[in-house]
Motif scaffolding. Structure first.
Motif: not given
Lengths: 187, 187
Positions: B173-179
């Motif tokens: 989830v965190e990675e997707n938000l950064d992405l």
């Protein structure tokens, strides 16, 4: 009456919107829409599979044109740049028929079943854009995230634009995307 | 058979998933699900209004718990911070029943009608989170954009997590938000 009326589709859409606004969506029948357009129910069903599609057929056109614009973007363009091309097409299409789009929006906003159909169309648009991005070599996750961000920005902008005559739809989309970056970063 | 079986809901869900995986979703009847759980169809319908809800009843619980977590966040917390609290609750709930969530996901992914229902549940979750943010004083547009970003990140992360045993849902989830931030900024 000839088998193919000139712009029968457009006349049916206009008649439907007038009736939905005055009589209400649920209470309006296909026969009434056809009669108001000076056409028959048979002609209606030659253009639209059912009553709600008189409001939603345009969404499919919008999706096709947005996907085509995305596909036509230079291969070296970033996902955002390619999506911007798609959004430009959507903005142009809606701005051309702003009055219709706004009246349509009010009918849909007042009816939960129609609002659900609209949500599904936006979800499908997002999937179609993600697929087209993926076909350009963008990974599945970034393609999905970029497409969903673009469609969210567009949907929220459209909501506001429909309520505010004179608003600039393209600028609202841009503002929403900027807003998104700030919101996600501000932990 | 007593009127209230202990954890009848859980047994029905488990029986349903087993049958959907072997016999297929469409071919499985409520009577078969109930029989496999050692219960009656009457008991099934006391727990779920229809067959699909045996898969989706949990989504409503998820939504309620996420909204409650968001509401419980400190009032000075940013929208992102409040949404992170909601996402933490979702991650905890799904991680507890990872095996069930993954098998459920495979059944849904294989059936367009179920996939559509899942999309609608996510859209409703997004609206519920946006409303809860707005009630905390966040403007309507930022509330809608932040909620849609969070739900998009969660949905895309969940898709990947369901396919990759051992993946860390919270990190995805965190990675997707950064992405998302990178994708939107890279014009």
């Amino acid at each position: 009456m000839s088998r193919w009326e000139p712009d029968a589709g457009g006349r049916l859409r206009e008649a439907a919107l007038e009736l939905f606004a005055t009589t209400g969506y649920e209470a309006t029948t296909v026969a009434q829409i056809a009669a108001r357009a000076g056409l028959t129910s048979r002609t209606f069903f030659r253009h639209f599979p059912d009553k709600p599609e008189v409001l939603f057929a345009g969404s499919d056109t919008l999706e096709q044109k947005m996907v085509a614009a995305l596909r036509a973007a230079p291969l070296e363009a970033s996902p955002r740049r390619a999506l911007d091309d798609a959004l430009d097409v959507a903005v142009a299409l809606l701005s051309e028929r702003a009055d219709f789009a706004r009246r349509r929006h009010h009918v849909i906003a007042a009816n939960p079943a129609l609002l659900e159909r609209e949500t599904m169309k936006l979800a499908r648009l997002s999937t179609a854009l993600a697929t087209a991005l993926h076909e350009r070599g963008v990974g599945q996750r970034p393609a999905a995230m970029a497409a969903q961000a673009a469609v969210a920005a567009f949907g929220v902008a459209f909501d506001q634009w429909a309520r505010e005559p004179g608003a600039n739809l393209r600028r609202l989309v841009e503002e929403n995307l900027d807003l998104l970056v700030g919101l996600v970063r501000d932990k």
